[in-house]
Enzyme design. Structure first.
Site, short mmCIF file in Angstrom:
data_model
loop_
_atom_site.label_atom_id
_atom_site.label_comp_id
_atom_site.label_asym_id
_atom_site.label_seq_id
_atom_site.Cartn_x
_atom_site.Cartn_y
_atom_site.Cartn_z
N GLY A 140 0.82 -1.19 0.06
CA GLY A 140 0.18 -0.03 0.18
C GLY A 140 0.82 1.44 -0.02
N GLY A 170 -0.23 4.88 -0.99
CA GLY A 170 -1.39 5.51 -0.14
C GLY A 170 -0.76 6.66 0.94
N GLN A 171 -1.90 7.33 1.62
CA GLN A 171 -1.54 8.45 2.33
C GLN A 171 -0.19 8.08 3.18
OE1 GLN A 171 -4.29 9.55 5.66
NE2 GLN A 171 -3.27 11.54 5.97
N TYR A 219 -15.12 -1.14 8.63
CA TYR A 219 -13.85 -0.84 8.71
C TYR A 219 -13.42 -1.01 10.27
CZ TYR A 219 -9.77 2.28 9.36
OH TYR A 219 -8.69 2.87 9.51
N LYS A 274 -10.96 -3.98 11.70
CA LYS A 274 -9.65 -3.54 12.46
C LYS A 274 -9.56 -4.41 13.75
CE LYS A 274 -7.50 -0.87 9.58
NZ LYS A 274 -6.17 -1.33 9.26
N ILE A 295 -4.69 11.07 10.43
CA ILE A 295 -3.42 11.51 10.04
C ILE A 295 -3.39 12.98 9.43
CG2 ILE A 295 -1.45 10.71 9.26
CD1 ILE A 295 -2.15 8.16 10.43
#
Ligand code: SER
Length: 302
Positions: free
Chosen positions: A8, A11-12, A142, A146, A172
């Protein structure tokens, strides 16, 4: 950690974690993988990379063998709001990826970092100074993925000796790659819109307090957790970490110090608002506080 796989990487978090770790561990030791979103040129040219579908366990195994990987940063996830639009897809991506990372590290007893989130908590969790160990009954797919991921990672540690560790990140705030599909995304978008239009229409209401953290702290906390002496880790998956808690009015006031005519308006998205209302207003991160003096009441003492 000698040879690190970042899944990933476009991604951010990944787009900043890869260059951060390449500086620490050496360019050739951090392998960046991506799938649908291409890697930024800086990451592609700055070290090894591969296109890989993280739900393909065989493909992941091949890359792990090829580069002699001993640690994986598992950063693929469909975030909270996007997950509610397609729960089946979200569950598959979030769970298959975590499962594959843990499975491929089983034989080599390698390390796996999987971020969890404030989204792992739910409406029955204490919302102020949310404790490390508390009620975890999230109401988003989500959040459910998690919590399941936290438990799965602990299971792979106990049962198979995988060095699985994680952090419960807040929203974030960063300026390299925009987040997408999350409930905390507004806290990044507001700065971009302030520069472009001197105005922002927020999809969460005034008074919605959520935990947040600036990207450099998110990167540092991930690496320090993974480098912490395992003997000192009472918890593994996952530690609450946070830096600040604010609502949209507080950011607007901070922006107005630099841009006095900045306008904040509201058009509440009921789905995002319901998600935000079910999450903590602020988290207690004392189990993860770094204490060089070695206070034994803490459970993460690098
Ligand atoms: N930033 C995530 C989201 O808003 C929470 O971890 O979905």
């Amino acid at each position: 950690m000698k040879n690190i796989l970042v899944i990933g990487a476009a991604g951010q978090i990944g787009s900043e974690l890869v260059p951060y770790m390449r500086k620490i561990y050496g360019e050739s030791h951090v392998i960046a993988t991506y799938n649908h979103t291409p890697l930024p040129a800086e990451l592609m040219e700055g070290g090894p990379s591969a296109k890989m579908d993280a739900i393909d366990g065989q493909a992941m195994q091949e890359i792990v063998s090829k580069y002699n990987i001993d640690a994986i940063f598992n950063l693929v996830a469909v975030l909270s709001a996007k997950g509610e639009a397609n729960p089946t897809f979200s569950w598959k991506i979030n769970m298959d990826t975590t499962f594959n990372c843990l499975e491929v590290m089983k034989d080599v007893k390698g390390a796996v970092f999987t971020p969890s989130s404030i989204g792992a908590f739910g409406p029955t969790t204490p919302q102020d100074q949310t404790p490390q160990d508390t009620v975890m009954r999230p109401t988003t797919i989500y959040g459910i993925s998690k919590v399941a991921g936290e438990l799965l990672a602990d299971y792979y540690h106990l049962k198979f000796g995988v060095d699985a560790r994680g952090l419960r990140y807040p929203g974030i705030i960063s300026n390299v790659t925009l987040p997408g599909g999350g409930t905390t995304d507004y806290a990044v978008e507001i700065y971009y819109e302030a520069i472009k239009n001197k105005a922002y229409t927020c999809n969460l209401s005034a008074g919605t307090f959520l935990d947040m953290m600036y990207m450099p702290d998110a990167l540092r906390s991930a690496v320090e957790l993974m480098e912490a002496d395992p003997a000192k880790l009472v918890h593994r998956n996952c530690f609450n970490v946070t830096a600040m808690s604010f609502d949209p009015e507080i950011i607007a006031a901070a922006i107005r110090k630099h841009m006095p005519d900045f306008r904040l308006e509201y058009k509440v998205d009921p789905i995002k608002q319901a998600i935000a209302n079910s999450w903590p207003n602020s988290m207690d991160d004392s189990a993860a506080v770094m204490n060089g003096a070695g206070n034994l009441s803490l459970t993460w003492i690098p």
